[in-house]
Design an enzyme around this catalytic site. Structure first.
Site, PDB file in Angstrom:
ATOM      1  N   CYS A  15       0.940  -1.096  -0.070  1.00 11.58           N
ATOM      2  CA  CYS A  15       0.053   0.037   0.053  1.00 11.58           C
ATOM      3  C   CYS A  15       0.862   1.246  -0.073  1.00 11.58           C
ATOM      4  CB  CYS A  15      -1.028   0.044   1.107  1.00 11.58           C
ATOM      5  SG  CYS A  15      -0.524  -0.610   2.707  1.00 11.58           S
ATOM      6  N   HIS A  18      -2.831   6.088   4.955  1.00 19.16           N
ATOM      7  CA  HIS A  18      -1.571   6.601   5.320  1.00 19.16           C
ATOM      8  C   HIS A  18      -1.176   7.689   4.748  1.00 19.16           C
ATOM      9  CE1 HIS A  18      -1.466   2.188   6.155  1.00 19.16           C
ATOM     10  NE2 HIS A  18      -0.866   1.954   4.974  1.00 19.16           N
TER      11      HIS A  18
HETATM   12  P1  NAP Z   1      -7.171  -9.305   7.856  1.00 21.80           P
HETATM   13  O1  NAP Z   1      -8.280  -8.120   7.869  1.00 21.80           O
HETATM   14  O2  NAP Z   1      -6.438  -9.507   8.976  1.00 21.80           O
HETATM   15  O3  NAP Z   1      -7.946 -10.441   6.983  1.00 21.80           O
HETATM   16  C1  NAP Z   1      -7.300 -11.527   6.591  1.00 21.80           C
HETATM   17  C2  NAP Z   1      -8.193 -12.391   5.808  1.00 21.80           C
HETATM   18  O4  NAP Z   1      -7.477 -13.440   5.517  1.00 21.80           O
HETATM   19  C3  NAP Z   1      -9.478 -12.970   6.449  1.00 21.80           C
HETATM   20  O5  NAP Z   1     -10.465 -13.132   5.683  1.00 21.80           O
HETATM   21  C4  NAP Z   1      -9.100 -14.450   7.065  1.00 21.80           C
HETATM   22  O6  NAP Z   1     -10.086 -15.130   7.408  1.00 21.80           O
HETATM   23  C5  NAP Z   1      -8.220 -14.638   5.664  1.00 21.80           C
HETATM   24  N1  NAP Z   1      -7.282 -15.743   6.112  1.00 21.80           N
HETATM   25  C6  NAP Z   1      -6.323 -15.909   7.192  1.00 21.80           C
HETATM   26  N2  NAP Z   1      -5.662 -16.780   7.290  1.00 21.80           N
HETATM   27  C7  NAP Z   1      -6.322 -17.708   6.089  1.00 21.80           C
HETATM   28  C8  NAP Z   1      -6.088 -18.850   5.881  1.00 21.80           C
HETATM   29  N3  NAP Z   1      -5.112 -19.974   6.344  1.00 21.80           N
HETATM   30  N4  NAP Z   1      -6.952 -19.588   4.915  1.00 21.80           N
HETATM   31  C9  NAP Z   1      -7.845 -18.555   4.207  1.00 21.80           C
HETATM   32  N5  NAP Z   1      -7.954 -17.369   4.640  1.00 21.80           N
HETATM   33  C10 NAP Z   1      -7.385 -16.956   5.466  1.00 21.80           C
HETATM   34  O7  NAP Z   1      -6.228  -8.568   6.708  1.00 21.80           O
HETATM   35  P2  NAP Z   1      -6.139  -7.629   5.603  1.00 21.80           P
HETATM   36  O8  NAP Z   1      -5.854  -6.374   6.207  1.00 21.80           O
HETATM   37  O9  NAP Z   1      -7.602  -7.784   4.799  1.00 21.80           O
HETATM   38  O10 NAP Z   1      -5.044  -7.879   4.940  1.00 21.80           O
HETATM   39  C11 NAP Z   1      -4.935  -9.132   3.850  1.00 21.80           C
HETATM   40  C12 NAP Z   1      -3.692  -9.256   2.889  1.00 21.80           C
HETATM   41  O11 NAP Z   1      -3.544  -8.018   2.231  1.00 21.80           O
HETATM   42  C13 NAP Z   1      -2.505  -9.159   3.818  1.00 21.80           C
HETATM   43  O12 NAP Z   1      -1.547 -10.078   3.201  1.00 21.80           O
HETATM   44  C14 NAP Z   1      -2.094  -7.830   3.555  1.00 21.80           C
HETATM   45  O13 NAP Z   1      -0.638  -7.500   3.848  1.00 21.80           O
HETATM   46  C15 NAP Z   1      -2.299  -7.444   2.412  1.00 21.80           C
HETATM   47  N6  NAP Z   1      -2.521  -5.849   2.382  1.00 21.80           N
HETATM   48  C16 NAP Z   1      -3.529  -5.211   3.121  1.00 21.80           C
HETATM   49  C17 NAP Z   1      -3.538  -3.699   3.006  1.00 21.80           C
HETATM   50  C18 NAP Z   1      -4.354  -3.061   4.223  1.00 21.80           C
HETATM   51  O14 NAP Z   1      -4.433  -1.850   4.155  1.00 21.80           O
HETATM   52  N7  NAP Z   1      -5.008  -3.796   4.990  1.00 21.80           N
HETATM   53  C19 NAP Z   1      -2.735  -3.321   2.172  1.00 21.80           C
HETATM   54  C20 NAP Z   1      -2.115  -3.885   1.094  1.00 21.80           C
HETATM   55  C21 NAP Z   1      -1.871  -5.376   1.355  1.00 21.80           C
HETATM   56  P3  NAP Z   1     -10.696 -15.269   8.677  1.00 21.80           P
HETATM   57  O15 NAP Z   1     -11.712 -14.341   8.920  1.00 21.80           O
HETATM   58  O16 NAP Z   1     -11.504 -16.872   8.292  1.00 21.80           O
HETATM   59  O17 NAP Z   1      -9.665 -15.455   9.631  1.00 21.80           O
END
Ligand code: NAP
Length: 348
Positions: A135, A250
């Site tokens: 991001c 951010h």
């Molecule tokens: P989050 O809110 O913690 O959500 C994580 C998601 O992944 C949830 O749907 C979770 O499902 C699922 N998950 C976790 N472990 C899993 C597994 N073993 N198998 C299948 N699903 C699984 O995180 P997020 O902020 O959405 O970020 C997700 C990804 O995007 C990360 O890699 C992060 O680095 C990247 N990212 C995030 C942002 C940001 O601003 N947040 C920006 C760029 C990139 P459950 O609900 O079932 O646990």
């Protein structure tokens, strides 16, 4: 033959990024045929609305991609799960657009910001995987692209002010509960889990683990991803990534040096015509909303906001910018859906 509609899976559908992807597919009227919402066992059965219909979240498994015909996977389940499932989905014929860090530096995986290097999408077929950058990199490169094209950037010094949502849904809760505990005069806030120390009322100069030269992984990502997206290993990039007690969006203080001389007016004009950029830079305005961008102004917006555009008087050809963007939206979900739009318009 080009399809009218596509079978789309959102992997990580219950997370911050996954939920935003579902919203954006709906908002932008993406031509979805069947929608599959996937996450871990933990959230199986949870209902999420899409276009007025409830969809049940299903647990992902390797077999899922064999037994369902999926065209596009929008993936954000964290790096470990993505490393496992993305290659399987890709092998079964889907194109995976992955938000995690796992494939970003793979030379056979294009790393795409649609406003910057959409032409690289054509290399997707090497692995059937396209990576979304970090991001912080996305919001830095969107405004720097037109400046680099015209004046050639030779050095970038960036300090980030990153919101807690960048670390996922549990990280927002951590800021919230710590703040509530402290304001309620509890002796001690609950011990930190998502962050190395208490985030409430603090700025933490550490995002991810420390690596070579004392830089964090987040800082190193900004260097490597900039080189890959700009196809230029010679740009010097020095990043300091700081987590701040803000929920969404951010901020980045960006200082650049260009090879070629410029007039500041032309930089302002380039930025005002740049795709995906909105300028808020009337510092003497009576209205706060016209002076410079800030987090609560930008939250929920698609554009990367730029303000405080100044010449750096300490160096030849230096520029300072203050840049704010919604990290969950342009920093992740929107960027992925924009990639999917280019993909269906041109390639699948
Ligand atoms: P989050 O809110 O913690 O959500 C994580 C998601 O992944 C949830 O749907 C979770 O499902 C699922 N998950 C976790 N472990 C899993 C597994 N073993 N198998 C299948 N699903 C699984 O995180 P997020 O902020 O959405 O970020 C997700 C990804 O995007 C990360 O890699 C992060 O680095 C990247 N990212 C995030 C942002 C940001 O601003 N947040 C920006 C760029 C990139 P459950 O609900 O079932 O646990």
């Amino acid at each position: 033959m080009k399809k009218d509609k596509y079978n789309v899976a959102v992997l990580g559908a219950t997370g911050l990024v996954g939920r935003e992807m579902i919203e954006i597919l709906q908002e932008r009227k993406f031509p979805v045929n069947n929608l599959f919402l996937l996450a871990s066992e933990h959230s199986a059965g949870e209902l999420i609305q899409f276009r007025g219909t409830d969809y049940a979240v299903e647990p992902v498994s390797a077999d899922y991609f064999k037994s369902h015909k999926i065209d596009i996977v929008l993936s954000s389940p964290g790096a470990a799960a993505s490393s496992k499932y993305s290659p399987i989905a890709a092998k079964e014929g889907a194109v995976v657009i992955d938000n995690t860090s796992f494939f970003r530096m793979d030379k056979d995986v294009p790393l795409i910001v649609p406003e910057v290097n959409p032409e690289d999408i054509k290399y997707f077929s090497k692995k059937n995987i396209i990576a979304n950058p970090n991001c912080s990199t996305i919001q830095m490169l969107v405004p720097l692209k037109p400046i680099h094209d015209k004046y050639k950037i030779k050095r970038i010094v960036v300090s980030t002010y990153q919101s807690t949502s960048g670390a996922g849904k549990k990280a927002i809760d951590e800021l919230f509960y710590e703040t509530v505990d402290i304001l309620n005069s509890k002796a001690e806030a609950a011990s930190p889990d998502k962050f190395p120390v208490q985030i409430a009322f603090n700025c933490i100069p550490q995002i991810d683990v420390f690596g070579e030269g004392g830089y964090t992984k987040e800082e190193i990502k900004m260097v490597q991803e900039t080189h890959k997206i700009f196809h230029d290993e010679n740009i010097g990039v020095c990043a300091t990534a700081v987590r701040v007690p803000v929920m969404f969006c951010h901020g980045e203080s960006i200082n650049i040096e260009t090879e070629n001389d410029f007039a500041l007016k032309d930089i302002q004009s380039l930025l005002s015509n740049a795709k995906g950029v909105k300028i808020i830079d009337n510092i003497f305005s009576d209205s706060a909303d016209e002076r410079y961008p800030y987090q609560t102004m930008v939250s929920g917006s698609d554009d990367v906001y730029v303000g405080r555009i100044r010449q750096d008087l300490s160096v030849k050809n230096g520029i300072n910018l203050w840049v704010v963007a919604d990290n969950v939206r342009k920093g992740a979900a929107l960027n992925a859906v924009q990639i999917a739009e280019i993909l269906i318009d041109n390639y699948i």
